[in-house]
Write an enzyme that holds these catalytic residues in place. Structure first.
Site, PDB file in Angstrom:
ATOM      1  N   GLY A  11       0.820  -1.216   0.000  1.00  0.00           N
ATOM      2  CA  GLY A  11       0.000   0.000   0.000  1.00  0.00           C
ATOM      3  C   GLY A  11       0.849   1.258   0.000  1.00  0.00           C
ATOM      4  N   ASN A  12       2.020   1.197   0.673  1.00  0.00           N
ATOM      5  CA  ASN A  12       2.920   2.362   0.707  1.00  0.00           C
ATOM      6  C   ASN A  12       3.506   2.662  -0.661  1.00  0.00           C
ATOM      7  OD1 ASN A  12       2.778   3.086   3.477  1.00  0.00           O
ATOM      8  ND2 ASN A  12       4.073   1.356   4.008  1.00  0.00           N
ATOM      9  N   LYS A 131      -0.102  -2.730  13.463  1.00  0.00           N
ATOM     10  CA  LYS A 131      -0.191  -2.469  12.034  1.00  0.00           C
ATOM     11  C   LYS A 131      -0.221  -0.969  11.755  1.00  0.00           C
ATOM     12  CE  LYS A 131      -0.886  -3.176   7.641  1.00  0.00           C
ATOM     13  NZ  LYS A 131       0.244  -3.606   6.807  1.00  0.00           N
ATOM     14  N   LYS A 217      -1.171  -7.632   4.883  1.00  0.00           N
ATOM     15  CA  LYS A 217      -1.430  -8.158   3.545  1.00  0.00           C
ATOM     16  C   LYS A 217      -0.458  -9.262   3.149  1.00  0.00           C
ATOM     17  CE  LYS A 217       1.751  -6.171   0.498  1.00  0.00           C
ATOM     18  NZ  LYS A 217       2.698  -5.813   1.525  1.00  0.00           N
ATOM     19  N   LYS A 279       7.069  -9.473   6.148  1.00  0.00           N
ATOM     20  CA  LYS A 279       7.285 -10.010   4.799  1.00  0.00           C
ATOM     21  C   LYS A 279       8.114 -11.295   4.859  1.00  0.00           C
ATOM     22  CE  LYS A 279       7.034  -5.447   2.614  1.00  0.00           C
ATOM     23  NZ  LYS A 279       6.288  -4.887   3.756  1.00  0.00           N
TER      24      LYS A 279
END
Length: 316
Positions: A11-12, A131, A217, A279
């Site tokens: 999203g970033n 988050k 995500k 991640k």
């Protein structure tokens, strides 16, 4: 069937900086990423796209709070803000890919699936918000906001500033996984689990209810990759490769590492908790199930990364 690859867009990466955060700015960033995804499709890969929504869901919450204060509009729950951003970003990705395929004469259709993701109401992460959502702020701005919103929690985010954090439970199941599989089998490029999916919990009556949270995500993408039998998971981020000793004089970029080497780097705390660590953890989870390989890189390196010419490759 073509090799199935799942690509997670951060999203970033769709918000270049605080001065370029309009919907049009975001769409331009989406179009840039669509070019790289279309390159992969042109190379013969079957692609599923997921995306984050950290900045966008923070913006949505802020709009709601301002509208409530100024015009007494009803507040929108966080879970609905997640759903709104999932639909809005999914629409942009769907349109950008459809247009890019048309330009190239690629006979592919794109479909966005509004995706619910089951979590546990007993997840301990509900008691420990981690988050990041919304914009980056200075320490002074953060202190001012906390005077007005005493229940908000902020963290320092990888040297880039302070951000508000919300609860982020771990995903248990992708509710719409069968619909996603059917679309893949029909030849669609599918956009799914946007923003980590809309968090829902299962009731005693075997029904679903939304719950306020933002699922990471990368964890949701890893679970989806497992459930749809994807071979490769690609996670895009703001850097071309994963590094150890990040930001230090002895910083070292990683090109190809094994699961065991990756676990060792995690144990040595090389990866930031609010940034690269999720991640890496999502990558390890995927590889320990049925995944073959994981690639972590920036969006512009996608084509080179899939050809083993860029990115960090984590293998069994």
């Amino acid at each position: 069937m073509e090799k199935l690859v799942i690509v997670a867009i951060g999203g970033n990466s769709l918000v270049k900086d605080n001065g370029r955060n309009t919907i049009q700015d975001q769409y331009e960033a989406v179009c840039e990423t669509a070019v790289n995804i279309a390159d992969m499709v042109q190379e013969g890969y079957n692609v599923v796209v997921t995306h984050g929504n950290g900045p966008q869901v923070g913006f949505a919450l802020q709009r709601c709070e301002i509208a409530s204060e100024v015009a007494q509009m009803p507040l929108v729950p966080l879970v609905n803000c997640v759903a709104d951003t999932q639909g809005g970003i999914g629409y942009q990705i769907q349109q950008a890919l459809t247009n890019e395929f048309a330009k190239r004469g690629i006979n592919k259709k794109v479909a966005t699936v509004i995706t619910q993701v089951e979590v546990s109401s007993e997840d301990p992460n509900f008691q420990n918000p981690t988050k990041p959502v919304g914009s980056f702020f200075t320490l002074e701005q953060t202190e001012e906001m906390q005077k007005e919103h005493t229940d908000w929690v902020f963290i320092e985010d990888s040297g880039r500033g302070y951000r508000r954090v919300v609860s982020s439970p771990k995903p248990i199941d992708i509710v719409e996984k069968d619909a996603i599989k059917s679309l893949i089998e029909a030849g669609y490029v599918v956009v799914a689990v946007g923003g980590g999916g809309i968090p829902v919990v299962k009731t005693n009556e075997n029904t679903y209810e939304g719950i306020d949270a933002v699922i990471d995500k990368d964890f949701a993408t890893s679970l989806l990759a497992e459930q749809i039998d994807a071979e490769t998971l690609i996670i895009t981020t703001g850097v071309p490769q994963v590094c150890i000793n990040f930001g230090k004089p002895n910083q070292k970029a990683l090109e190809r590492i094994t699961v065991e080497e990756t676990k060792q780097y995690v144990a040595e705390e090389h990866f930031a908790k609010g940034s690269m660590l999720p991640k890496i953890e999502a990558s390890l989870s995927f590889l320990e199930k049925n995944g073959t390989s994981v690639i972590i890189t920036n969006p512009e390196s996608l084509k080179d990364a899939i050809m083993n010419k860029a990115g960090t490759h984590i293998v069994k």
